[in-house]
Design an enzyme around this catalytic site. Structure first.
Site, PDB file in Angstrom:
ATOM      1  N   GLU A 121       0.850  -1.195   0.000  1.00 38.76           N
ATOM      2  CA  GLU A 121       0.000   0.000   0.000  1.00 38.76           C
ATOM      3  C   GLU A 121       0.882   1.240   0.000  1.00 38.76           C
ATOM      4  O   GLU A 121       1.830   1.303   0.781  1.00 38.76           O
ATOM      5  CB  GLU A 121      -0.916   0.018   1.231  1.00 38.76           C
ATOM      6  CG  GLU A 121      -1.923   1.148   1.182  1.00 38.76           C
ATOM      7  CD  GLU A 121      -2.910   1.141   2.341  1.00 38.76           C
ATOM      8  OE1 GLU A 121      -3.704   2.084   2.421  1.00 38.76           O
ATOM      9  OE2 GLU A 121      -2.864   0.218   3.173  1.00 38.76           O
ATOM     10  N   GLY A 261       3.234   2.140  10.455  1.00 42.58           N
ATOM     11  CA  GLY A 261       3.057   1.473  11.740  1.00 42.58           C
ATOM     12  C   GLY A 261       2.764   0.005  11.562  1.00 42.58           C
ATOM     13  O   GLY A 261       3.321  -0.846  12.250  1.00 42.58           O
ATOM     14  N   ALA A 262       1.888  -0.306  10.607  1.00 44.38           N
ATOM     15  CA  ALA A 262       1.510  -1.691  10.338  1.00 44.38           C
ATOM     16  C   ALA A 262       0.685  -1.718   9.068  1.00 44.38           C
ATOM     17  O   ALA A 262       0.283  -0.680   8.549  1.00 44.38           O
ATOM     18  CB  ALA A 262       0.714  -2.275  11.511  1.00 44.38           C
ATOM     19  N   MET A 263       0.411  -2.931   8.570  1.00 46.99           N
ATOM     20  CA  MET A 263      -0.332  -3.079   7.318  1.00 46.99           C
ATOM     21  C   MET A 263      -1.295  -4.244   7.437  1.00 46.99           C
ATOM     22  O   MET A 263      -0.929  -5.328   7.877  1.00 46.99           O
ATOM     23  CB  MET A 263       0.660  -3.300   6.169  1.00 46.99           C
ATOM     24  CG  MET A 263      -0.006  -3.444   4.818  1.00 46.99           C
ATOM     25  SD  MET A 263      -0.981  -1.980   4.380  1.00 46.99           S
ATOM     26  CE  MET A 263      -2.242  -2.730   3.358  1.00 46.99           C
ATOM     27  N   GLU A 264      -2.538  -4.010   6.992  1.00 40.80           N
ATOM     28  CA  GLU A 264      -3.649  -4.924   7.259  1.00 40.80           C
ATOM     29  C   GLU A 264      -3.820  -6.021   6.228  1.00 40.80           C
ATOM     30  O   GLU A 264      -4.914  -6.588   6.092  1.00 40.80           O
ATOM     31  CB  GLU A 264      -4.950  -4.116   7.334  1.00 40.80           C
ATOM     32  CG  GLU A 264      -5.444  -3.524   6.002  1.00 40.80           C
ATOM     33  CD  GLU A 264      -4.981  -2.108   5.715  1.00 40.80           C
ATOM     34  OE1 GLU A 264      -5.588  -1.421   4.881  1.00 40.80           O
ATOM     35  OE2 GLU A 264      -3.986  -1.678   6.345  1.00 40.80           O
ATOM     36  N   HIS A 297      -6.509  -1.816  15.304  1.00 39.43           N
ATOM     37  CA  HIS A 297      -6.737  -1.088  14.045  1.00 39.43           C
ATOM     38  C   HIS A 297      -6.580  -2.013  12.842  1.00 39.43           C
ATOM     39  O   HIS A 297      -7.462  -2.073  11.970  1.00 39.43           O
ATOM     40  CB  HIS A 297      -5.772   0.089  13.952  1.00 39.43           C
ATOM     41  CG  HIS A 297      -5.922   0.902  12.715  1.00 39.43           C
ATOM     42  ND1 HIS A 297      -6.679   2.050  12.664  1.00 39.43           N
ATOM     43  CD2 HIS A 297      -5.416   0.740  11.453  1.00 39.43           C
ATOM     44  CE1 HIS A 297      -6.644   2.553  11.442  1.00 39.43           C
ATOM     45  NE2 HIS A 297      -5.872   1.781  10.690  1.00 39.43           N
ATOM     46  N   GLU A 298      -5.464  -2.730  12.785  1.00 41.54           N
ATOM     47  CA  GLU A 298      -5.217  -3.575  11.614  1.00 41.54           C
ATOM     48  C   GLU A 298      -6.203  -4.738  11.562  1.00 41.54           C
ATOM     49  O   GLU A 298      -6.641  -5.129  10.474  1.00 41.54           O
ATOM     50  CB  GLU A 298      -3.773  -4.087  11.608  1.00 41.54           C
ATOM     51  CG  GLU A 298      -2.712  -2.995  11.689  1.00 41.54           C
ATOM     52  CD  GLU A 298      -2.872  -1.885  10.666  1.00 41.54           C
ATOM     53  OE1 GLU A 298      -3.428  -2.132   9.576  1.00 41.54           O
ATOM     54  OE2 GLU A 298      -2.472  -0.741  10.961  1.00 41.54           O
ATOM     55  N   HIS A 301      -9.554  -3.643  10.175  1.00 45.26           N
ATOM     56  CA  HIS A 301      -9.530  -3.446   8.719  1.00 45.26           C
ATOM     57  C   HIS A 301     -10.049  -4.680   7.976  1.00 45.26           C
ATOM     58  O   HIS A 301     -10.413  -4.579   6.803  1.00 45.26           O
ATOM     59  CB  HIS A 301      -8.110  -3.154   8.238  1.00 45.26           C
ATOM     60  CG  HIS A 301      -7.791  -1.705   8.106  1.00 45.26           C
ATOM     61  ND1 HIS A 301      -8.626  -0.807   7.484  1.00 45.26           N
ATOM     62  CD2 HIS A 301      -6.693  -0.984   8.486  1.00 45.26           C
ATOM     63  CE1 HIS A 301      -8.084   0.398   7.497  1.00 45.26           C
ATOM     64  NE2 HIS A 301      -6.913   0.319   8.098  1.00 45.26           N
TER      65      HIS A 301
END
Length: 872
Positions: A121, A261-264, A297-298, A301
């Site tokens: 992303e 921070g992170a990826m879903e 959060h992730e 998603h």
């Protein structure tokens, strides 16, 4: 690297001429040379087209076949593979080569430590293979990964593991299948050797989901909190939103080199290790809570981002604003709602409001973009969340949840728009949101001006409310918005006055929909003290002429905890503005005794939540104070905040010391009661360190550092010494370095302290630390911790009149421009806000921006921001 500098516009969106319904990926992994084979089932959507344009960057094309036959009717252009004379439906086979070890931008497939991992992303998949790399092309992915087994024993991708096997040459393979259609930005691959924490989650329908958390060797003892947070998130999403996980396995991988921070990614979340690893010796209370939030959060998603994705990148807030709202609610339901709300608002006021006033101002749904990476912003995320929260406020929980269910029912498995979401909310609730939609298309921070009048004869109280949004860099003309204004009124004894109009109760949320309007309330027996914008019911700046006495009253009596904190903020803000003006006139700075008494009363209130007391006692940051001024004077702001802090410290010294000594926690636990007590105790320590008795402060701070059994208390002591410039600072910092230099995540805290040190020589210290044994320019976490802390978190030194801060950032940006443009683009933010400063600083900042603009190989990420800054 090819960088496109042509603006794209939301209004120009067109559906793709072709789509891809199935893709089979085969990776023959090697850090130096990875071979990618992509076999796609392609279908024509536009009958008028027989040309397929695929995006691709930094790829070496080895072969191209259509329906099993070599295809020669193609050409490679800048960032594109253009294939011509194609049939209506066909199988496309592309083989290409990439070099992960040369990929310093950390987009696509790259090396992180000893592992290989991906970040796709927004447009990273085009660095893996030629593809329709856009979010409205949803395909089912099957991925086979082959690699050396000793080096990469774990081969991970999206979906469920369906097959694996051994090869003769010490290599092995694993095959993954994701049954849910997804866009390419959600593709993920990780290969490496990890320690693995395993657990399960049983869904509400009785399905058992395998949970696997992969961390670097030796870090397994820092993984349990992340696993617990994941299980809590899965349970919460079922209970609050009725959404259940849909695969057989859910995996999280922690990597050290990550731009975000992170990826879903579906079923395989790739995380910055900062948001996974925690134990009491290495992580603070804040770290624990941040991990809980980001894990949530992730995971959230999975439905709001994965099962329903966004049609185009202009709709980014569709998934991000909504999911930030969901993670904020998750944290609030599990912890302290008021503390979470306050911390969210602090981000809005200190950083998002500044973004609104910058050359990069944009609505939560941008209208045009040059470099999509530049729109992963606080406006899209945090303000986007506030817009969702306003919908929740207007509809209420029951109707909001009905809207969510309708949205999911309508759009599951598709690429949707922000309008689709609002329409679902409107249809489920029968509430007219047509005017509210302007929040999606209008940028800037509205100013809500409230004036009041009271008629003793009629026992009527009237609020006159007007709204105005100042022009922004992207929009000159503004229209009235639908602003929910939450209010409460108090009598002299602190009792709540019922809201009545013509004999009927009035909702506490007033609908402000016009440029100016008035709200009349009956049966008000005395002039009330109004509590306005409770819970920060809209992302606006409030203009109401509160007196000191009214603010002190609200600090004590407001029924809403956010409002108590907000009153304290306004009281300090008032004296910050007064004192900056006095400083400019050469007059003595002031902080009246009644202001000190208002804060003393909070400190001594035994009924208040200690976490709330700590937040009320914590002064606004210099960046928050800066947003009170049209022209920012960083030196004056620093001096004034320092004066207010030391005055409160000296005036309340005995009470601060008594509270500090009264709080004793036997052992470290991540429980909200203990977190609250530590927060108040360490807030007291910050004040005590700033008091006149430096010898006593030095001893007290050193005692806490030496005796601490957890990182929260250790870092609090270091922070107190750092801000107050205590004699023990050098010794304690050296001790911390010796103990933790081997641990990058822990050293990030040390680097941040170095970057935010208020002493005038900090820029030279930071420059020298670029050669520190724990620092690396290739690691985004290190760069953000040291350089980012200095440029964004130390305004008095970054904006030094000798331009040393600007010159330092220039050198950093020249380096990062080719190494990692995404990180460079985030670091440049303080420099592009030159219009907020005096003429001399503006000139110095403009000189640096002009030099950067002249770079031959200037990245698109930086080009967009520099151009807008120089044009403004």
């Amino acid at each position: 690297m090819t960088q496109l500098r042509q603006a794209k516009y939301r209004q120009d969106y067109q559906a793709p001429d072709y789509t891809i319904t199935e893709i089979s990926l085969d990776f023959d992994l090697d850090p130096a040379k990875t071979i990618v084979t992509a076999v796609s089932e392609v279908k024509r959507l536009n009958p008028q087209s027989s040309t397929l344009e695929l995006a691709g960057e930094d790829l070496s094309l080895l072969s191209l076949e259509v329906d099993g036959q070599p295809w020669t009717q193609y050409k490679e252009a800048q960032g594109k593979l253009i294939i011509e004379s194609l049939p209506e439906a066909f199988t496309l086979r592309i083989v290409n080569e990439i070099s992960p070890e040369k990929n310093s931008a950390l987009e696509g497939l790259y090396v992180s430590g000893d592992a290989l991992c991906t970040q796709c992303e927004a447009e990273g998949f085009r660095h893996i293979t030629y593809y329709l790399d856009r979010p409205d092309v949803l395909a089912r992915y099957t991925t086979t990964i082959t690699a050396d087994k000793a080096r990469y024993p774990y081969l991970l991708s999206n979906g469920n593991r369906i097959a694996e096997g051994e090869l003769d040459n010490g290599r092995h393979w694993v095959k993954w299948e994701d049954p849910f259609p997804k866009p390419s930005y959600l593709f993920a691959l990780v290969a490496g050797d990890f320690d693995v924490l395993r657990d399960v989650f049983v869904t509400r329908t009785g399905r058992e989901v395998a949970l696997e958390l992969f961390v670097d060797k030796g870090n397994l003892d820092r993984a349990p909190w992340a696993m617990k947070s994941l299980q809590n998130a899965m349970k919460w999403d079922e209970e609050r939103f009725g959404l259940e996980y849909d695969l057989d396995i859910y995996m999280i991988v922690a990597v050290d080199f990550f731009n975000m921070g992170a990826m879903e990614n579906k079923g395989l979340n790739v995380f910055n290790s900062k948001y996974v690893l925690a134990k009491s010796e290495t992580a603070t209370d804040k770290d624990y809570l941040n991990i809980e939030s980001v894990i949530g959060h992730e995971y959230f998603h999975n439905w709001t981002g994965n099962r329903i994705t966004c049609r185009d990148w202009f709709q980014l807030s569709l998934k991000e604003g909504l999911t930030v709202f969901r993670d904020q609610e998750f944290s609030s339901d599990l912890g302290s709602r008021s503390v979470n709300r306050i911390n969210n608002v602090k981000v809005m006021r200190a950083a998002q409001f500044a973004e609104d006033a910058s050359p990069m101002a944009h609505p939560i749904r941008p209208e045009k973009v040059i470099e999509m990476n530049n729109f992963y912003t606080l406006t899209v995320y945090e303000k986007g969340s506030e817009v969702i929260r306003m919908i929740h406020t207007l509809l209420g929980e029951e109707m909001f949840q009905a809207g969510i269910q309708l949205y999911v029912h309508r759009h599951d498995g598709s690429a949707a728009t922000c309008d689709d979401f609002v329409q679902a909310m409107e249809d489920a609730s029968n509430v007219d949101l047509s005017l509210f939609r302007r929040w999606y298309s209008q940028s800037g921070t509205p100013v809500l001006t409230v004036r009041d009048e009271y008629s003793p004869e009629k026992q009527q109280y009237t609020l006159h409310v007007s709204q105005m949004t100042p022009p922004t860099a992207d929009q000159a003309d503004k229209q009235p918005l639908h602003i929910p204004l939450d209010v409460e009124f108090y009598g002299e004894d602190g009792s709540v006055i019922p809201l009545m109009r013509e004999g009927s109760p009035v909702n506490s949320v007033l609908n402000v929909t016009q440029a100016s309007q008035s709200f009349v309330f009956d049966h008000v027996t005395s002039h009330p003290v109004p509590s306005l914008l409770r819970e920060f019911s809209a992302p606006v700046k409030l203009d109401y002429p509160y007196t000191d006495e009214q603010l002190a009253f609200l600090m004590q009596h407001a029924s809403n905890e956010f409002s108590r904190w907000d009153a304290a903020q306004q009281l300090i803000n008032n004296y910050a503005k007064i004192n900056v003006e006095r400083l400019h006139k050469g007059e003595a700075l002031i902080l009246p005794e009644h202001v000190v008494d208002a804060f003393r009363a909070i400190l001594l209130d035994e009924q208040i939540d200690p976490a709330l007391a700590a937040l009320i006692l914590t002064l606004p940051s210099e960046n928050e104070i800066a947003e009170l001024f049209t022209v920012i004077d960083p030196v004056a702001i620093h001096s004034v905040i320092d004066f207010i802090h030391s005055t409160l410290a000296n005036e309340m010294f005995d009470e601060l010391l008594a509270v500090y000594r009264s709080i004793n926690i036997a052992e470290y636990r991540v429980e909200h009661k203990d977190i609250a007590l530590r927060s108040l105790r360490n807030t007291c320590l910050q004040y005590l360190a700033a008091a006149e008795d430096h010898a006593f402060a030095n001893k007290l701070v050193e005692e806490q550092y030496r005796g601490a059994d957890n990182m929260t208390d250790s870092l609090a002591a270091l922070t107190a010494a750092n801000e107050a410039g205590l004699p023990c600072l050098a010794t304690l910092m050296a001790d911390f370095d010796d103990r933790w230099h081997h641990d990058g995540l822990v050293m990030d805290k040390w680097f941040t302290l170095q970057g935010t040190n208020p002493s005038k020589d900090t820029v030279n210290t930071v420059r020298k630390l670029l050669n520190h044994r724990s620092f690396s320019m290739t690691n985004p976490n290190r760069v953000r911790a040291l350089v980012g802390a200095f440029t964004s978190g130390n305004p008095v030194n970054f904006h030094a009149e000798d331009s040393s801060g600007y010159q330092f950032l220039y050198e950093i940006l020249v380096d990062l421009n080719t190494r990692n443009p995404q990180v460079a683009s985030r670091l440049i933010e303080p420099l592009i806000r030159l219009k907020r400063y005096d003429a001399k600083r503006q000139g110095l900042m403009r000189d640096v921006l002009e030099k950067l603009k002249g770079l031959e190989n200037l990245s698109g990420d930086l080009f967009e921001k520099i151009s807008k800054a120089l044009e403004s």
